[in-house]
Design an enzyme around this catalytic site. Structure first.
Site, PDB file in Angstrom:
ATOM      1  CG  ASP A  87      -2.291   0.673   0.891  1.00 41.44           C
ATOM      2  OD1 ASP A  87      -2.296   1.664   0.134  1.00 41.44           O
ATOM      3  OD2 ASP A  87      -3.321   0.214   1.398  1.00 41.44           O
ATOM      4  CG  HIS A 106     -14.346  -0.117  -5.100  1.00 41.17           C
ATOM      5  ND1 HIS A 106     -14.608  -0.957  -4.044  1.00 41.17           N
ATOM      6  CD2 HIS A 106     -13.600   0.896  -4.569  1.00 41.17           C
ATOM      7  CE1 HIS A 106     -14.067  -0.464  -2.943  1.00 41.17           C
ATOM      8  NE2 HIS A 106     -13.444   0.651  -3.239  1.00 41.17           N
TER       9      HIS A 106
END
Length: 334
Positions: free
Chosen positions: A192, A239
């Protein structure tokens, strides 16, 4: 005798139109931390007002509205938490979800600009300039939600025999941690952004798995993912991207996997006609507000994208999470 047909009324529409009043009332209760203040017993409104540093009239009006919503119980002039509030809205509870509610509060301004986003087809929310409080609410909110899912889910998904897991966009590393807790031979890498690393490291150390869960800082769209891995967990990442971006990312993940590697995609999944379920449909609007191309995807779209990335044996797992989230799994040849 037939029952007379009920004439339509505007009541349901008006109720939906004002539904944000309830949301804002909940947001205010969480931001002022009244549920934690009331924790453990009944308190009078003036005492709650004193503890939160607020006006008695204002605090009383808020407490009455929260009681009308079923989140507080009122007995005379005193208020106490309902079971739901005590379980999920008191900071002392291990199942506290107030951080994600705070995150929802920070989204209200952009949702008020939805017509602008719809007409322009462009985001109106600046994700790159979130305050430290907004960033903390998002990360802690993701952690709290994942903590409600991960312990059970990671025991139910069979990854026995696999040794190295990639938790892509894993934030605080909740899923990587619980996959390792459920599989003693597993090691995991949380990939991340660098801004996430301090929180992730604290979480990893808190669960005592720092010897098996590491953090790799980078931008997964641009930087090397490391590897090779034999299983990839991609939870609520796709998404944020358009279809082309999803395909590129899945191909990149596949290239970081060994032959026979397993890909697990966790998303809010739309029906193939795209007009439901409700939360994934609304979440697509949230992605319109905040991303250039992101949206919710159907099961068929996810299956097709995994197939294009080279996966086979693609199937939806028998998991149903909150807000219609589901998991689609695929396996690379070899």
């Amino acid at each position: 005798m037939t029952t007379p047909k009920q004439e339509p009324t505007p009541g349901p529409l008006l109720e939906r139109s004002a539904a944000y009043w309830e949301a804002c009332t909940l947001h205010a209760g969480v931001r002022l931390d009244v549920f934690s203040v009331i924790s453990g017993g009944a308190l009078a409104a003036d005492e709650v007002a004193r503890r939160v540093g607020g006006d008695v009239r204002g605090v009383t009006t808020l407490l009455d509205a929260l009681a009308a919503m079923g989140l507080l119980e009122k007995d005379g002039d005193a208020y106490r938490n309902t079971e739901t509030a005590a379980l999920f809205l008191d900071r002392a509870s291990p199942r506290y979800v107030g951080h994600i509610i705070r995150h929802h509060h920070y989204l209200v301004e952009s949702w008020s600009r939805l017509p602008e986003a719809v007409l322009g087809g462009r985001p109106v929310r600046d994700r790159d300039h979130r305050t430290p409080e907004q960033r903390e609410s998002f990360l802690m909110g993701m952690f709290n939600l994942a903590m409600g899912i991960a312990p059970r889910l990671c025991r139910e998904i069979d990854i026995a025999g696999r040794r190295r897991l990639l938790d892509l966009g894993g934030g605080p590393g909740t899923y990587a941690i619980h996959f390792c807790l459920a599989n003693p031979e597993l090691h995991a890498v949380v990939f991340d952004l660098p801004t996430t690393e301090p929180f992730a490291r604290r979480t990893i150390e808190r669960f005592g798995v720092a010897d098996r869960v590491t953090f790799r800082a980078g931008d997964f769209l641009r930087d090397d993912l490391g590897g090779p891995y034999d299983v990839a967990w991609i939870s609520h990442v796709l998404h944020s991207e358009g279809p082309a971006g999803c395909r590129r990312l899945l191909r990149k993940v596949a290239s970081a996997l060994e032959p026979g590697g397993l890909v697990l995609v966790h998303e809010f999944i739309l029906d193939d006609h795209r007009a439901g379920p409700l939360f994934p449909a609304l979440f697509s609007l949230n992605m319109l507000l905040g991303t250039p191309e992101g949206r919710s995807y159907t099961e068929t779209e996810l299956v097709d994208m995994l197939a294009e990335a080279g996966a086979a044996d693609i199937r939806r797992l028998p998991f149903a999470g909150p807000n219609q989230s589901g998991i689609v799994a695929g396996r690379l040849p070899g």
